[in-house]
Design an enzyme around this catalytic site. Structure first.
Site, short mmCIF file in Angstrom:
data_model
loop_
_atom_site.label_atom_id
_atom_site.label_comp_id
_atom_site.label_asym_id
_atom_site.label_seq_id
_atom_site.Cartn_x
_atom_site.Cartn_y
_atom_site.Cartn_z
N TRP A 142 -8.33 -1.40 3.60
CA TRP A 142 -7.82 -2.83 3.65
C TRP A 142 -6.33 -3.03 3.36
O TRP A 142 -5.50 -3.75 4.00
CB TRP A 142 -8.16 -3.65 2.17
CG TRP A 142 -7.83 -5.23 2.06
CD1 TRP A 142 -8.12 -6.17 2.96
CD2 TRP A 142 -6.85 -5.74 1.46
NE1 TRP A 142 -7.69 -7.39 2.53
CE2 TRP A 142 -6.66 -7.01 1.74
CE3 TRP A 142 -5.82 -5.09 0.69
CZ2 TRP A 142 -5.59 -7.68 0.93
CZ3 TRP A 142 -4.98 -5.79 -0.04
CH2 TRP A 142 -4.92 -7.21 0.26
N HIS A 143 -5.93 -1.85 2.63
CA HIS A 143 -4.13 -1.71 2.78
C HIS A 143 -3.51 -1.39 3.88
O HIS A 143 -2.37 -1.17 3.92
CB HIS A 143 -3.80 -0.82 1.43
CG HIS A 143 -3.65 -1.68 0.28
ND1 HIS A 143 -5.02 -1.65 -0.43
CD2 HIS A 143 -2.95 -2.28 -0.43
CE1 HIS A 143 -4.61 -2.70 -1.70
NE2 HIS A 143 -3.55 -2.78 -1.69
N GLY A 144 -4.36 -0.98 4.93
CA GLY A 144 -3.73 -0.40 6.10
C GLY A 144 -4.30 0.70 6.90
O GLY A 144 -4.15 1.03 7.90
#
Length: 370
Positions: free
Chosen positions: A333-335
């Site tokens: 989700w953070h990348g």
């Protein structure tokens, strides 16, 4: 004295806050208090309309359409009432944010990179809200489906205080509290607002002092001072960075938390001070239960991944798998960059080692030896 420019997140949100977001939050506060005073029954819909208007103003018609499309797709998939299908849909929608052609198209909608990043951050957080609604819909009995209409989903997704950066409330908490009608006192709310503003202003001043005087992130961006520093100095720098992270999120989540209170909702608890934590597992458990940390989605993964997969109540293999999936989703989700996978792996190992050690020391023979 110039500030440390290397903390992108703090500089980014403070700049947006000063330009537009604080003014839009003030508008939300006004609409909320007026609706509570005069049309309490229609408060969710008043706030929904305001959130849509604020989204349109900041992100434009195309940004608004993207978020509305995500919500509509998630709602349609939720009708099948299959958690696995809901997760698949959520991961696909999240992956579209990383397709180069789609990224370039969205960049062309805006004049500056900051505007594009605002859309990117907002859609990422909205994906979590859409997933929360869809999973709660899948888990509820048919008699409860009426409270999970598309209109309520829009009220949840476009609720402005949590719109750009969280914090995250699951849909059931939001809808139950928003439906509850309580006695409204202007005097009580005014006192809550004044005390909250004073508290947040103190945290903001402390964060500004740290970023103007300590230059923690600038030191981390250069290998030379780190190579020449002693282990004690490196430990101090690491602690200073974590403490700044903590103070920063007291501000970034304190503002929407205050507005949640003003709306008659119970905000997620602010994060515990990291200096009080001595247990790796306890830190993550407290983070998950209290719904707030430097990582926005810890409570999300705890409720929707860790617990459904069995968590600590399952076998050793089940615990390993549920914990691994939790950190894998947080990293993705953070990348999904390589350093995030390293971070997730190290956190997973830390939790596993501590839990394994506790299990070993819980054996009666080991306890007798101790």
């Amino acid at each position: 004295m110039p500030q440390d420019p290397m903390d992108f997140e703090w500089s980014y949100w403070i700049e947006w806050g000063r330009e537009r977001i604080l003014w839009l939050l003030a508008g939300h506060l006004l609409v909320s208090q007026m609706s509570r005073l005069f049309v309490e029954k229609y408060k969710p819909w008043c706030l929904m309309v305001y959130g849509m208007a604020a989204c349109w103003l900041l992100l434009g018609i195309k940004g608004f359409a993207v978020i509305l499309l995500h919500a509509a797709i998630s709602f349609a998939v939720a009708q099948f009432q299959l958690s696995l299908l809901t997760w698949l849909c959520s991961l696909i929608l999240l992956s579209t944010l990383r397709i180069p052609a789609v990224e370039e198209t969205k960049r062309k909608w805006y004049d500056t990179e900051n505007e594009y990043y605002l859309l990117l951050f907002t859609v990422s957080v909205r994906c979590l809200f859409c997933t929360s609604f869809s999973l709660e819909y899948c888990w509820h009995a048919p008699a409860q489906k009426s409270s999970h209409s598309f209109l309520w989903m829009l009220a949840y997704v476009f609720y402005y205080p949590t719109f750009h950066n969280g914090p995250l409330m699951n849909f059931d908490e939001f809808s139950n509290q928003m439906r509850r009608q309580e006695a409204f006192s202007v005097k009580t709310n005014l006192s809550i607002l004044i005390v909250g503003i004073i508290r947040i202003f103190f945290w903001w001043c402390l964060a500004e002092l740290m970023i103007h005087l300590m230059y923690i992130h600038a030191l981390y961006s250069s290998a030379l001072p780190l190579e020449s520093a002693s282990y004690w100095a490196l430990g101090g720098l690491a602690l200073a960075q974590v403490l700044f992270f903590y103070v920063k999120y007291l501000v970034l989540y304190g503002v929407p938390g205050l507005l949640l209170q003003m709306d008659g909702l119970k905000p997620p608890a602010l994060p515990c001070c990291v200096s009080l934590m001595h247990s790796f597992t306890k830190m993550w458990r407290l983070i998950s239960v209290e719904s707030l940390t430097a990582l926005l989605i810890c409570c999300f993964t705890y409720r929707y991944i860790y617990v459904p997969m069995g968590g600590s109540q399952s076998s050793l293999l089940g615990t390993l798998l549920s914990t691994a999936l939790t950190f894998a989703f947080v990293s993705y989700w953070h990348g999904g960059q390589s350093y995030l996978w390293y971070w997730g792996t190290l956190n997973w190992l830390g939790v596993i080692v501590e839990n394994g050690t506790k299990r070993i020391f819980s054996i009666s023979l080991i306890q007798d030896l101790i």
